[in-house]
Design a protein around this motif. Structure first.
Motif: not given
Length: 377
Positions: A70, A73-74, A76, A79, A84, A364, A367-368
């Protein structure tokens, strides 16, 4: 004074039994949502990343992993316009408390249970945000098998045109046990033991004896310092041992795994890439599947793993972004196939015990790539 100091140290190391039991019973699901800054962005795309645990199906094992993922991703840059929602739930039976003891659940029961939980979570995010999230599934061990079965159900719903479904845009399978688990080194031992009549009842009876004879705090200490487990794993393991039917459910599900996880049972709904009449034109699930195996995994037979990779996998690029095909049609180089990788290090099958951060960094990137690949269609 020295005795009092040692007593205080001991009390810090071993949680109080009553408080520990309450904490154990409460953790049946995990959720990490968007930060307050990001959730206020009106044009942000909502993404649900839904984790399906392995066996034993206790989601608290994965808390450090989901927390680390988490945070990655937060933060990145790729993104920034995304919200998310990361969540997971214990499998049926593993979350039972003393006052709630369900019937034992086999593999097919767990698939239906997880499928229902997924739709509940999608509906919850839709109700909260006003937008239907795009979904990326993650599955660990037998959770990867459940993941593929949920994808099969999803594709059936889309192609039948019976219902408006959400966009399932990718899947990440971590240390997957999806074919011939009984041929693996640990599977050979497990299948032999589980074939003994009454083995599940004997193990469950032993666990019941532990539940009454050993306090939770002392059991935690044994696991924490003898097995060298970190705090979250020691607490979760102690909860598993002392749960009403946890061990019996794990063995019951394990027997089903040995019996049912055999040949590759999936067709075009998983491995195929062609967009046939009636399918969602944005459904890129085939090319957005990522399989990640450990190099030395006692729950995966090397021969069956390698056979699956040779038959089904695309291995030329570590990044989905660099593929020669978008995933909608066949290509000479078969860029639409799922990506399959073998770890080049020593990450164990139970990565969620001590290797959460390193796996989170890998996930990560995937996911990207999944989001990039889907948006490029």
């Amino acid at each position: 004074m020295a005795g009092q100091s040692q007593k205080k140290t001991w009390q810090r190391l071993i949680p109080q039994t009553e408080k520990m039991d309450q904490a154990m019973e409460a953790r049946t699901k995990l959720y990490y949502g968007p930060s307050s800054d990001q959730s206020n962005t009106n044009n942000a795309q909502e993404y649900l990343i839904f984790l399906i645990p392995g066996n034993p199906g206790l989601i608290p094992f994965y808390d450090p992993f989901l927390s680390a993922l988490h945070a990655l991703l937060e933060s990145s840059p790729a993104l920034r316009s995304s919200n998310f929602h990361l969540c997971g739930h214990s499998l049926r039976g593993f979350e039972a408390t003393q006052g709630d003891v369900p019937h034992l659940a086999g593999l097919q029961d767990q698939i239906k249970y997880v499928d229902d939980l997924l739709y509940e979570r999608v509906d919850g995010i839709r109700d909260t945000t006003g937008h239907t999230p795009k979904v990326i599934l993650m599955g660990h061990s037998v959770g990867a098998y459940i993941l593929l079965e949920i994808i099969r159900r999803h594709r059936t719903r889309i192609e039948s045109l019976l219902a408006q479904d959400f966009d399932l845009i990718g899947g990440i399978l971590l240390f997957p046990t999806i074919t011939h688990i009984a041929r693996s080194p640990s599977g050979i031992v497990a299948s032999t033991l589980l074939s003994i009549p009454g083995s599940a009842h004997i193990a469950s009876a032993m666990a019941t004896a532990l539940m009454y004879l050993i306090p939770s705090s002392f059991l935690y200490w044994l696991i924490r310092f003898i097995m060298r487990f970190p705090d979250h794993a020691a607490r979760t393991t102690a909860a598993f041992i002392k749960s009403p039917i946890g061990i019996k459910e794990s063995l019951f599900l394990g027997k089903d795994e040995m019996d049912q996880i055999t040949d590759d049972r999936w067709g075009k709904e998983i491995w195929g890439a062609a967009t046939e009449p009636g399918t969602n034109s944005k459904d890129t699930i085939s090319s957005n599947l990522v399989f990640f195996w450990g190099r030395h995994d006692a729950w995966v037979a090397k021969r069956t793993r390698n056979d699956l990779i040779n038959a089904r996998g695309y291995r030329d690029s570590p990044s989905l972004k660099k593929r020669p095909s978008s995933g909608l049609t066949d290509s000479p180089v078969e860029g639409w196939k799922p990506s399959m990788f073998i770890d080049d290090g020593r990450i164990p099958h139970g990565f969620c015990i001590k290797h959460s951060e390193v796996v989170a960094r890998k996930v990560q990137g995937w996911v990207e790539d999944i989001i990039y690949n889907h948006d490029a269609i």
